[in-house]
Write an enzyme that holds these catalytic residues in place. Structure first.
Site, PDB file in Angstrom:
ATOM      1  N   HIS A 180     -10.190  -1.648  -2.382  1.00  0.00           N
ATOM      2  CA  HIS A 180     -11.426  -1.181  -1.736  1.00  0.00           C
ATOM      3  C   HIS A 180     -12.044  -2.326  -0.932  1.00  0.00           C
ATOM      4  O   HIS A 180     -13.162  -2.761  -1.192  1.00  0.00           O
ATOM      5  CB  HIS A 180     -12.400  -0.650  -2.780  1.00  0.00           C
ATOM      6  CG  HIS A 180     -11.964   0.650  -3.385  1.00  0.00           C
ATOM      7  ND1 HIS A 180     -12.186   1.858  -2.772  1.00  0.00           N
ATOM      8  CD2 HIS A 180     -11.288   0.909  -4.531  1.00  0.00           C
ATOM      9  CE1 HIS A 180     -11.676   2.819  -3.523  1.00  0.00           C
ATOM     10  NE2 HIS A 180     -11.116   2.279  -4.586  1.00  0.00           N
TER      11      HIS A 180
ATOM     12  N   HIS B  94      -2.090  11.441   0.255  1.00  0.00           N
ATOM     13  CA  HIS B  94      -2.705  10.139   0.508  1.00  0.00           C
ATOM     14  C   HIS B  94      -1.902   9.319   1.520  1.00  0.00           C
ATOM     15  O   HIS B  94      -2.475   8.547   2.298  1.00  0.00           O
ATOM     16  CB  HIS B  94      -2.843   9.355  -0.795  1.00  0.00           C
ATOM     17  CG  HIS B  94      -3.984   9.785  -1.641  1.00  0.00           C
ATOM     18  ND1 HIS B  94      -3.940  10.919  -2.416  1.00  0.00           N
ATOM     19  CD2 HIS B  94      -5.216   9.242  -1.821  1.00  0.00           C
ATOM     20  CE1 HIS B  94      -5.094  11.057  -3.051  1.00  0.00           C
ATOM     21  NE2 HIS B  94      -5.884  10.053  -2.709  1.00  0.00           N
TER      22      HIS B  94
ATOM     23  N   ASP C   9      -3.127   7.874  -9.570  1.00  0.00           N
ATOM     24  CA  ASP C   9      -4.560   7.836  -9.256  1.00  0.00           C
ATOM     25  C   ASP C   9      -5.181   9.205  -9.531  1.00  0.00           C
ATOM     26  O   ASP C   9      -6.072   9.670  -8.811  1.00  0.00           O
ATOM     27  CB  ASP C   9      -4.805   7.418  -7.807  1.00  0.00           C
ATOM     28  CG  ASP C   9      -6.242   6.961  -7.549  1.00  0.00           C
ATOM     29  OD1 ASP C   9      -7.000   6.814  -8.525  1.00  0.00           O
ATOM     30  OD2 ASP C   9      -6.610   6.767  -6.380  1.00  0.00           O
TER      31      ASP C   9
ATOM     32  N   ALA D 125     -10.969  11.521  -2.859  1.00  0.00           N
ATOM     33  CA  ALA D 125     -11.385  11.011  -4.178  1.00  0.00           C
ATOM     34  C   ALA D 125     -10.255  11.116  -5.189  1.00  0.00           C
ATOM     35  O   ALA D 125     -10.287  11.938  -6.094  1.00  0.00           O
ATOM     36  CB  ALA D 125     -12.601  11.782  -4.674  1.00  0.00           C
TER      37      ALA D 125
END
Length: 371
Positions: free
Chosen positions: A186, A242, A265, A299
């Site tokens: 991130h 993703h 994830d 998310a």
């Protein structure tokens, strides 16, 4: 226990015919020394159990729930999908809440009914507000080594995810890298910052390509720094959403068979229908199997590691490389390859069985047949 009439992938990724003898939850040999408890696995191929080092939840349960019921659900959820051990992954939350979560996880360890906990993946709160993704920006703070080391005494932390451009990030890694893996995550860092971070102890990168600066011809970004450093490993969410299959192929081609780690994830919505869920105190909306925050930010996933393994094969990744990404490589990243991640004498009998069509048929965790 003797598992007979099977094929298995050995430590050199060669397919052998024979049997697997299990004693006290450990692979004791590949011969027929135990004649009392034979179990035929006719027509099946044994693979090392998968290890998911980045997963938030599944089947309605979340790693941050702090309840025995949720952790039992997670343990069973992962095993159902060929994952024999995992790193419950926390979110960006106040440190006081993280401590409570770590205490709950530590109290549960050793009581897992199926897949077992390797250690915590601490995703946040040491990330960038500019690339926070589904992390709650209200709780983001600069990396604090003293704070982190105190949390690590509550429960083992296998990975900590950090934006290396934040104040004190280099010093943080210098102080904690001996206790866990420091992962770039991130992040709004540029190429030079990422490259420098690797010199200070950042040896892994969280969900590669996602929530970081990409590769372009004038700004190589974090992606370029990772491609260039052959000592850095990278996680990839291989759900086909993703990352495009082409991006996955490129990553595997550049990084090679030893540096790619498949992760799910996954969120609590994995295996559950579309609808509204919660993640790190924020609402998550799942539509058509894809999870987003209310503002449209991706998310996490609703995938599982076994389906991603099959995705890798369908994307054109060869069998050995795909298998390593789900077993040996994650084990090596978190430092547990001496006891799991491959089918070898003396290692945990974490074994999954597939048929010729790569359908999952049986799962053993530490020698216990889960199904």
């Amino acid at each position: 226990m003797l598992l007979t009439d099977l094929q298995y992938v050995d430590g050199n990724y060669e397919i052998k015919s024979g049997c697997i003898n299990i004693e006290n939850g450990v692979i004791s040999s590949f011969d027929g020394s135990d004649e009392t408890k034979k179990n035929s696995m006719h027509g099946l191929l044994a693979l090392p159990g998968f290890i998911d080092i980045h997963t938030h939840g599944g089947s309605g349960a979340d790693a941050c729930d702090k309840t025995v019921q949720s952790y039992e659900t997670l343990s069973k959820h992962y095993a159902k999908h060929g994952v024999t051990s995992f790193c419950p992954t926390t979110m960006t939350l106040p440190v006081s809440q993280l401590r409570e979560i770590f205490e709950a996880i530590e109290n549960f360890k050793g009581k897992e009914p199926a897949a077992y906990i390797q250690g915590i993946n601490m995703e946040g709160p040491y990330v960038s507000k500019n690339k926070c993704g589904a992390q709650n920006p209200d709780y983001i703070v600069p990396p604090d080594a003293e704070e982190f080391l105190a949390l690590s005494k509550v429960s083992k932390i296998s990975l900590v995810d950090v934006a290396p451009e934040t104040d004190g990030a280099f010093d943080f890694a210098e102080k904690v890298r001996s206790s866990c893996v420091c992962s770039i995550a991130h992040t709004d860092a540029d190429y030079d910052t990422a490259k420098e971070a690797m010199k200070h102890g950042y040896s892994h990168v969280t969900h590669f390509f996602n929530a970081m600066s990409g590769l372009s011809h004038r700004s190589p970004g974090v992606v370029g720094a990772v491609f260039e450093n052959d000592k850095v490993t990278a996680e990839l969410i291989c759900d086909g959403f993703h990352l495009s299959p082409a991006a996955v192929r490129i990553a595997f081609k550049v990084l090679g068979a030893d540096r790619c780690v498949a992760i799910s994830d996954s969120l609590s919505s994995a295996d559950f229908p579309d609808g509204e869920y919660r993640l790190g105190g924020q609402k998550v909306i799942v539509k058509d199997g894809h999870a987003h925050l209310e503002n449209g930010t991706i998310a996490g996933s609703t995938a599982n590691l076994f389906d991603e393994f099959k995705n890798l094969l369908s994307f054109g990744i060869d069998f050995k490389t795909a298998l390593k990404a789900c077993s040996e490589n994650p084990a090596r990243v978190i430092g547990v390859f001496d006891r799991c991640g491959s089918l070898e004498k003396g290692k945990n009998a974490d074994i999954i069985f597939v048929d010729k069509e790569m359908n999952l048929k049986h799962v053993f965790v530490k020698g216990k047949m889960i199904f």
